[in-house]
Scaffold this motif. Structure first.
Motif, short mmCIF file in Angstrom:
data_model
loop_
_atom_site.label_atom_id
_atom_site.label_comp_id
_atom_site.label_asym_id
_atom_site.label_seq_id
_atom_site.Cartn_x
_atom_site.Cartn_y
_atom_site.Cartn_z
N UNK A 1 0.83 -1.21 0.00
CA UNK A 1 0.00 0.00 0.00
C UNK A 1 0.87 1.26 0.00
N UNK A 2 2.18 1.08 -0.16
CA UNK A 2 3.16 2.17 -0.19
C UNK A 2 3.14 2.98 1.10
N UNK A 3 3.00 2.26 2.21
CA UNK A 3 3.11 2.85 3.53
C UNK A 3 4.51 2.54 4.06
N UNK A 4 5.13 3.50 4.68
CA UNK A 4 6.51 3.38 5.13
C UNK A 4 6.60 3.11 6.63
N UNK B 1 6.12 -6.75 3.88
CA UNK B 1 6.97 -5.56 3.85
C UNK B 1 8.26 -5.89 3.13
N UNK B 2 8.84 -4.90 2.44
CA UNK B 2 10.14 -5.09 1.78
C UNK B 2 11.01 -3.86 2.03
N UNK B 3 12.31 -4.10 1.98
CA UNK B 3 13.25 -3.00 2.21
C UNK B 3 13.20 -2.05 1.03
N UNK B 4 13.16 -0.77 1.32
CA UNK B 4 13.06 0.27 0.30
C UNK B 4 14.44 0.66 -0.22
N UNK B 5 15.48 0.41 0.58
CA UNK B 5 16.84 0.70 0.15
C UNK B 5 17.61 1.63 1.09
N UNK C 1 19.11 2.67 4.65
CA UNK C 1 19.58 1.95 5.83
C UNK C 1 20.43 2.89 6.67
N UNK C 2 20.33 2.78 7.98
CA UNK C 2 21.16 3.60 8.85
C UNK C 2 20.54 3.76 10.22
N UNK C 3 21.01 4.77 10.96
CA UNK C 3 20.42 5.03 12.27
C UNK C 3 18.94 5.36 12.13
N UNK C 4 18.19 5.10 13.20
CA UNK C 4 16.74 5.30 13.16
C UNK C 4 16.38 6.73 12.74
N UNK C 5 17.06 7.72 13.30
CA UNK C 5 16.76 9.11 12.94
C UNK C 5 16.97 9.39 11.46
N UNK C 6 18.02 8.81 10.89
CA UNK C 6 18.28 8.96 9.45
C UNK C 6 17.13 8.37 8.64
N UNK C 7 16.69 7.18 9.03
CA UNK C 7 15.58 6.52 8.32
C UNK C 7 14.28 7.32 8.46
N UNK C 8 14.01 7.83 9.65
CA UNK C 8 12.79 8.62 9.86
C UNK C 8 12.84 9.93 9.07
N UNK C 9 14.01 10.56 8.99
CA UNK C 9 14.15 11.77 8.18
C UNK C 9 13.87 11.47 6.71
N UNK C 10 14.37 10.32 6.23
CA UNK C 10 14.12 9.93 4.85
C UNK C 10 12.62 9.74 4.61
N UNK C 11 11.95 9.06 5.52
CA UNK C 11 10.51 8.85 5.39
C UNK C 11 9.77 10.18 5.36
N UNK C 12 10.17 11.11 6.21
CA UNK C 12 9.54 12.44 6.21
C UNK C 12 9.66 13.13 4.86
N UNK C 13 10.78 12.91 4.17
CA UNK C 13 10.99 13.55 2.86
C UNK C 13 10.19 12.88 1.75
N UNK C 14 10.08 11.55 1.78
CA UNK C 14 9.50 10.85 0.63
C UNK C 14 8.04 10.48 0.78
N UNK C 15 7.55 10.35 2.00
CA UNK C 15 6.16 9.92 2.19
C UNK C 15 5.29 11.16 2.36
N UNK D 1 2.20 11.67 0.88
CA UNK D 1 0.76 11.41 0.84
C UNK D 1 0.49 10.17 1.68
N UNK D 2 -0.10 10.36 2.83
CA UNK D 2 -0.28 9.27 3.79
C UNK D 2 -1.40 8.29 3.40
N UNK D 3 -2.18 8.62 2.40
CA UNK D 3 -3.27 7.71 2.02
C UNK D 3 -2.69 6.43 1.44
N UNK D 4 -3.30 5.27 1.77
CA UNK D 4 -2.85 4.02 1.16
C UNK D 4 -2.99 4.07 -0.36
#
Length: 84
Positions: free
Chosen positions: A14-17, A30-34, A36-50, A52-55
């Motif tokens: 559903x393209x939810x991160x 679930x599959x790896x998007x590509x 990888x790193x510290x949790x804060x780095x991953x969360x920052x990436x999600x904030x940039x790319x996600x 539209x929160x709709x499924x």
């Protein structure tokens, strides 16, 4: 206390991160998007790319409905009457 573990950015159909500990097997669906790193780095990436929160299924359904609604409609004269 900062988390020092390594995480993956994961994505479902559903393209939810989400983030997932890199040392664990991914949960079903679930599959790896590509990223990888510290949790804060991953969360920052999600904030940039996600953005539209709709499924995905909802976005697709709304897109199809919007296409049909935005199609030019035949206009009827305001005083026209239907044949009976």
């Amino acid at each position: 206390m900062p988390d020092s573990g390594e995480y993956l950015v994961v994505l479902n159909d559903e393209e939810q991160y989400s983030v997932w500990p890199a040392a664990l097997d991914l949960p079903r669906g679930w599959h790896a998007e590509g990223t990888r790193g510290p949790k804060d780095h991953c969360l920052d990436h999600i904030d940039r790319v996600w953005t539209d929160m709709r499924p995905k299924s909802l976005r697709d359904a709304m897109s199809h409905g919007r296409d049909a609604a935005s199609a030019p409609q035949e206009q009827q004269h305001p005083f026209a009457t239907e044949s009976r």
